[in-house]
Design an enzyme around this catalytic site. Structure first.
Site, PDB file in Angstrom:
ATOM      1  N   TYR A 164      64.582  16.594 -12.858  1.00 30.87           N
ATOM      2  CA  TYR A 164      65.759  15.778 -13.215  1.00 30.87           C
ATOM      3  C   TYR A 164      67.050  16.492 -12.816  1.00 30.87           C
ATOM      4  CZ  TYR A 164      68.807  13.163 -16.493  1.00 30.87           C
ATOM      5  OH  TYR A 164      69.804  12.418 -17.071  1.00 30.87           O
ATOM      6  N   LYS A 168      69.850  15.310 -10.143  1.00 33.54           N
ATOM      7  CA  LYS A 168      71.232  15.053 -10.554  1.00 33.54           C
ATOM      8  C   LYS A 168      72.220  15.905  -9.750  1.00 33.54           C
ATOM      9  CE  LYS A 168      70.678  11.846 -13.643  1.00 33.54           C
ATOM     10  NZ  LYS A 168      70.889  10.448 -13.196  1.00 33.54           N
TER      11      LYS A 168
HETATM   12  N1  NAD Z   1      71.943   8.662 -22.127  1.00 30.11           N
HETATM   13  C1  NAD Z   1      72.520   9.811 -21.830  1.00 30.11           C
HETATM   14  O1  NAD Z   1      73.097  10.496 -22.699  1.00 30.11           O
HETATM   15  C2  NAD Z   1      72.496  10.325 -20.420  1.00 30.11           C
HETATM   16  C3  NAD Z   1      72.901  11.659 -20.180  1.00 30.11           C
HETATM   17  C4  NAD Z   1      72.972  12.097 -18.870  1.00 30.11           C
HETATM   18  C5  NAD Z   1      72.633  11.255 -17.829  1.00 30.11           C
HETATM   19  N2  NAD Z   1      72.209   9.972 -18.082  1.00 30.11           N
HETATM   20  C6  NAD Z   1      71.864   9.116 -16.947  1.00 30.11           C
HETATM   21  O2  NAD Z   1      72.395   7.827 -17.143  1.00 30.11           O
HETATM   22  C7  NAD Z   1      71.514   6.858 -16.557  1.00 30.11           C
HETATM   23  C8  NAD Z   1      71.124   5.795 -17.583  1.00 30.11           C
HETATM   24  O3  NAD Z   1      70.425   6.396 -18.634  1.00 30.11           O
HETATM   25  P1  NAD Z   1      70.047   5.636 -19.986  1.00 30.11           P
HETATM   26  O4  NAD Z   1      70.166   6.658 -21.057  1.00 30.11           O
HETATM   27  O5  NAD Z   1      70.794   4.360 -20.083  1.00 30.11           O
HETATM   28  O6  NAD Z   1      68.467   5.373 -19.718  1.00 30.11           O
HETATM   29  P2  NAD Z   1      67.514   4.122 -20.121  1.00 30.11           P
HETATM   30  O7  NAD Z   1      66.133   4.658 -20.066  1.00 30.11           O
HETATM   31  O8  NAD Z   1      67.995   3.486 -21.374  1.00 30.11           O
HETATM   32  O9  NAD Z   1      67.729   3.080 -18.919  1.00 30.11           O
HETATM   33  C9  NAD Z   1      67.329   3.349 -17.611  1.00 30.11           C
HETATM   34  C10 NAD Z   1      66.950   2.046 -16.952  1.00 30.11           C
HETATM   35  O10 NAD Z   1      66.587   2.307 -15.570  1.00 30.11           O
HETATM   36  C11 NAD Z   1      65.513   1.445 -15.238  1.00 30.11           C
HETATM   37  N3  NAD Z   1      64.779   1.981 -14.081  1.00 30.11           N
HETATM   38  C12 NAD Z   1      63.977   3.076 -14.062  1.00 30.11           C
HETATM   39  N4  NAD Z   1      63.427   3.234 -12.835  1.00 30.11           N
HETATM   40  C13 NAD Z   1      63.898   2.209 -12.056  1.00 30.11           C
HETATM   41  C14 NAD Z   1      63.693   1.839 -10.702  1.00 30.11           C
HETATM   42  N5  NAD Z   1      62.881   2.549  -9.895  1.00 30.11           N
HETATM   43  N6  NAD Z   1      64.337   0.740 -10.220  1.00 30.11           N
HETATM   44  C15 NAD Z   1      65.174   0.026 -11.028  1.00 30.11           C
HETATM   45  N7  NAD Z   1      65.371   0.320 -12.338  1.00 30.11           N
HETATM   46  C16 NAD Z   1      64.753   1.407 -12.843  1.00 30.11           C
HETATM   47  C17 NAD Z   1      64.663   1.405 -16.488  1.00 30.11           C
HETATM   48  O11 NAD Z   1      63.801   0.264 -16.518  1.00 30.11           O
HETATM   49  C18 NAD Z   1      65.727   1.372 -17.589  1.00 30.11           C
HETATM   50  O12 NAD Z   1      66.012   0.047 -18.000  1.00 30.11           O
HETATM   51  C19 NAD Z   1      70.325   7.650 -15.985  1.00 30.11           C
HETATM   52  O13 NAD Z   1      70.535   7.909 -14.624  1.00 30.11           O
HETATM   53  C20 NAD Z   1      70.367   8.922 -16.786  1.00 30.11           C
HETATM   54  O14 NAD Z   1      69.759   9.989 -16.110  1.00 30.11           O
HETATM   55  C21 NAD Z   1      72.121   9.495 -19.366  1.00 30.11           C
END
Ligand code: NAD
Length: 304
Positions: A164, A168
């Site tokens: 990951y 990133k």
């Molecule tokens: N939540 C946090 O605090 C946090 C922190 C750092 C980074 N991020 C990043 O933010 C982004 C969103 O995270 P989140 O927390 O909302 O996650 P989440 O798991 O709630 O949502 C991610 C979505 O991506 C979809 N997805 C996965 N693989 C896919 C693909 N191949 N094609 C299309 N859709 C796909 C999933 O079905 C899901 O609905 C991610 O990139 C994550 O790494 C989140």
């Protein structure tokens, strides 16, 4: 409804849940027509379903907005292209893409398998490339557009998510490359490192001192997609948003240098490097050591 994105067409990947969903709803509420992409998978990338993207399209329509679903996997070239093609076929243009889709497969580096490495890189890093690739070709012709990638504070390194973290870090370099390569065509590219309550952050085995809601992240993304950010020529930037906090990350730069007059040898490097070039201490190492001490005391470690 506001009008930050009136008349704009915005595609959002991973828009079925969490932050992507909030971005899609937020963009629609500001007047954008939205392509809602989500493969509808579990957190490790399995069991896809098209219902997830469809349900957000229904939510946008119920609020008086206009959206279309794409349930394709953006880790494939065809999936990334379809997101862009559906925007053009449905709405005739594409002003911004936001690559939010992501999965997790956590494992210590010394135990990580190819099946844990490849899909994480494919979803985050390649999944940003596939959409940026297809979108940038359209935006270059339009002479306008905005590309937004999603990174993480974890790009600094991660104890148990090397896959990951590497993805990133790669997204930041991809965003900066897009900013450089597309600047002359009027296309901007930026990255967002969010901290927000979602199913993904619920997985973090520590207290997050600074965390917000997906809607906080959506507000920043809407701004970056808007003409107001373009007027400020914001490009090649990485912003953290964590609830009330917004922070900008430094551009990578050399810290200190030393020069050899007649070329370096291992001996002259051993003599000069420690006292002249030295090291830049890694803040994450100290933080991880503190977290280990807290865990040994039986406390839930604090990440900040
Ligand atoms: N939540 C946090 O605090 C946090 C922190 C750092 C980074 N991020 C990043 O933010 C982004 C969103 O995270 P989140 O927390 O909302 O996650 P989440 O798991 O709630 O949502 C991610 C979505 O991506 C979809 N997805 C996965 N693989 C896919 C693909 N191949 N094609 C299309 N859709 C796909 C999933 O079905 C899901 O609905 C991610 O990139 C994550 O790494 C989140």
């Amino acid at each position: 409804m506001g009008n930050f994105l009136a008349g704009r067409v915005i595609a959002v990947t991973g828009a079925g849940r969490g932050i992507g969903r909030a971005v899609a709803l937020g963009a629609a509420a500001e007047g954008a027509r939205v392509v809602v992409n989500d493969y509808g998978v579990s957190m490790d990338g399995g069991s896809p379903t098209s219902e997830i993207a469809e349900s957000v399209v229904k939510e946008i329509a119920a609020a008086g907005g206009d959206a279309v679903a794409v349930a394709d996997d953006i880790s494939t070239m065809a999936g990334g292209q379809r997101v862009v093609d559906v925007a053009l076929a449905s709405y005739g243009r594409l002003d911004g893409v936001v690559c939010v889709a992501g999965i997790l497969r956590e494992r210590m580096l010394f135990n990580m398998t190819e099946e844990e490495w490849d899909p994480v890189i494919a979803t985050h890093l390649k999944g940003t490339f596939t959409v940026f690739r297809a979108a940038s070709a359209v935006m270059r012709q339009q002479r306008a557009g905005t590309l937004i990638g999603f990174t993480s504070g974890n790009h600094q390194g991660s104890v148990s998510q090397a896959n990951y973290s590497a993805a990133k870090g790669g997204i930041i370099s991809l965003v900066r490359s897009a900013a450089l390569g597309l600047n002359k065509y009027g296309v901007t590219a930026n990255a967002v490192a969010p901290v927000a309550r979602t199913r993904m952050s619920a997985n973090v085995p520590m207290e997050l001192a600074e965390i917000g809601e997906p809607e906080d992240v959506a507000a920043l993304v809407v701004y970056l997609l808007s003409e107001k950010a373009r007027e400020q020529e914001i490009t090649g930037q990485v912003y953290t948003i964590a609830g009330p906090k917004i922070a900008v990350w430094a551009q990578p730069r050399e810290l200190r240098a030393a020069y050899a007059s007649g070329g370096w040898t291992p001996e002259t490097i051993a003599e000069f490097l420690p006292g002249s070039v030295g090291v830049d201490p890694m803040p994450m190492l100290a933080r991880v050591a503190e977290m280990s001490r807290a865990a040994a005391r039986g406390d839930r470690p604090n990440a900040q």
